[in-house]
Design a protein around this motif. Structure first.
Motif, short mmCIF file in Angstrom:
data_model
loop_
_atom_site.label_atom_id
_atom_site.label_comp_id
_atom_site.label_asym_id
_atom_site.label_seq_id
_atom_site.Cartn_x
_atom_site.Cartn_y
_atom_site.Cartn_z
N ALA A 75 -28.69 -44.66 56.75
CA ALA A 75 -27.57 -45.59 56.84
C ALA A 75 -26.23 -44.86 56.78
CB ALA A 75 -27.66 -46.63 55.73
N LEU A 76 -25.31 -45.27 57.65
CA LEU A 76 -23.96 -44.72 57.62
C LEU A 76 -23.10 -45.37 56.54
CD1 LEU A 76 -22.75 -44.40 61.34
CD2 LEU A 76 -23.19 -42.56 59.72
N PHE A 77 -23.44 -46.61 56.18
CA PHE A 77 -22.63 -47.37 55.24
C PHE A 77 -23.46 -47.70 54.00
CE2 PHE A 77 -20.73 -47.98 59.33
CZ PHE A 77 -19.36 -48.02 59.10
N PRO A 78 -22.85 -47.66 52.81
CA PRO A 78 -23.57 -47.98 51.56
C PRO A 78 -23.69 -49.49 51.38
CG PRO A 78 -21.31 -47.41 51.06
CD PRO A 78 -21.46 -47.22 52.55
N HIS A 79 -24.73 -50.09 51.95
CA HIS A 79 -24.91 -51.54 51.87
C HIS A 79 -25.35 -51.94 50.46
CE1 HIS A 79 -24.44 -51.67 56.19
NE2 HIS A 79 -25.41 -50.78 56.33
N ASP A 80 -24.47 -52.61 49.74
CA ASP A 80 -24.76 -53.01 48.37
C ASP A 80 -25.81 -54.12 48.33
OD1 ASP A 80 -23.74 -55.13 46.02
OD2 ASP A 80 -23.86 -53.03 45.41
N PRO A 81 -26.89 -53.97 47.54
CA PRO A 81 -27.98 -54.95 47.56
C PRO A 81 -27.53 -56.38 47.25
CG PRO A 81 -28.65 -52.99 46.35
CD PRO A 81 -27.19 -52.84 46.64
N ALA A 82 -26.64 -56.54 46.26
CA ALA A 82 -26.21 -57.89 45.89
C ALA A 82 -25.49 -58.57 47.04
CB ALA A 82 -25.30 -57.82 44.66
#
Length: 290
Positions: A75-82
């Motif tokens: 992933a290029l972006f840090p997708h936050d789980p919440a």
């Protein structure tokens, strides 16, 4: 070009590509055009830029004209789980799923323990592809076992996230707590008709829950205001597979004569006959009382 040097609009579009590949396994230029109302030439440039930044993340399948996620995806972006789980439930927003700074004057209840993004992503791709998954799952009754499941929905039951799926081991539809999935070993055998969501009877059946203030309350109007009741009743349409969770989360007295103290339950179920259609009646307050 570093991501931080891109315009906000470019980062939104690249994050949407990144998110779609991670959680759905594929994306087309038309998806990007529909989401951001851009032109074909602009969408082509966005995909070219994404490929430049992450050359191993996707591959174009010319027959379908869709870009597919590759095994080496990072992933290029840090997708936050919440944020992602909220977005999947409510509709994904601008593609940038960054955590928010907590407020000093506005507080929420204790948050759920969110599952690992990679697990959520793999489950979502299986749902999107209508595929089965091989998983290692830990249950309270049988410990860690290998399972093949056919997932069709993610569910927040108020306490934790579940995946609604057909369980090939027990040959029935059930709920799996996502945090208990230790690992995913890829797709399993092809899905057959009786394993699809259309065959999940409790999922497809809609119930009408009629909630009223608990009869023991001295001032029921307070509860009517809390829940926006009309004529002292709140009617909620809910899937039979989820109704038990709602009644438990809201502490609704479902006993035959509404015997539970109002100190425990401030709501009561008026149409008790629906309890026979619930999947999880055992977790409902007072459901099995005489």
């Amino acid at each position: 070009m570093p991501l931080e040097e891109l315009s906000h609009g470019q980062r939104q579009r690249l994050a949407f590509i990144d998110f779609s590949l991670q959680y759905f396994g594929e994306i087309s230029r038309q998806d990007l055009i529909s989401r951001f109302a851009t032109g074909l030439a602009a969408a082509t440039r966005d995909f070219a830029l994404y490929r430049e930044l992450a050359p191993d993340n996707m591959q174009l399948v010319h027959q379908t004209k869709r870009y597919h996620r590759q095994p080496g995806f990072k992933a290029l972006f840090p997708h936050d789980p919440a944020v992602i789980l909220h977005g999947l439930a409510q509709g994904f927003g601008d593609g940038l799923s960054h955590p928010k700074n907590p407020s000093e004057i506005c507080f929420d209840a204790v948050a759920l323990i969110h599952p690992e993004p990679e697990i959520v992503a793999a489950v979502m791709r299986a749902i999107q592809a209508n595929a089965s998954l091989k998983v290692r799952y830990v249950s309270t009754s049988s410990g860690e076992t290998s399972r093949e499941i056919v997932p069709h929905a993610l569910v927040n039951n108020g306490q934790r996230w579940h995946v609604r799926a057909y369980d090939r081991l027990n040959q029935q539809f059930t709920d799996f707590v996502i945090n208990r999935i230790k690992s995913i070993g890829g797709f399993g055998e092809p899905v057959v008709q009786h394993e699809r969501s259309e065959a999940d009877a409790h999922w497809q059946r809609q119930l009408c829950l009629k909630l009223i203030p608990h009869p023991s309350l001295k001032y029921p109007e307070a509860i009517e205001l809390d829940y926006g009741m009309e004529n002292g009743v709140l009617e909620i349409s809910c899937r039979a597979a989820l109704a038990g969770y709602l009644l438990r989360q809201w502490s609704v007295d479902c006993s035959a004569r509404h015997q539970i103290s109002s100190g425990v339950c401030q709501l009561a179920l008026q149409n008790l006959q629906v309890l026979g259609d619930l999947e999880h009646s055992s977790i409902v307050p007072g459901a099995h009382s005489r």
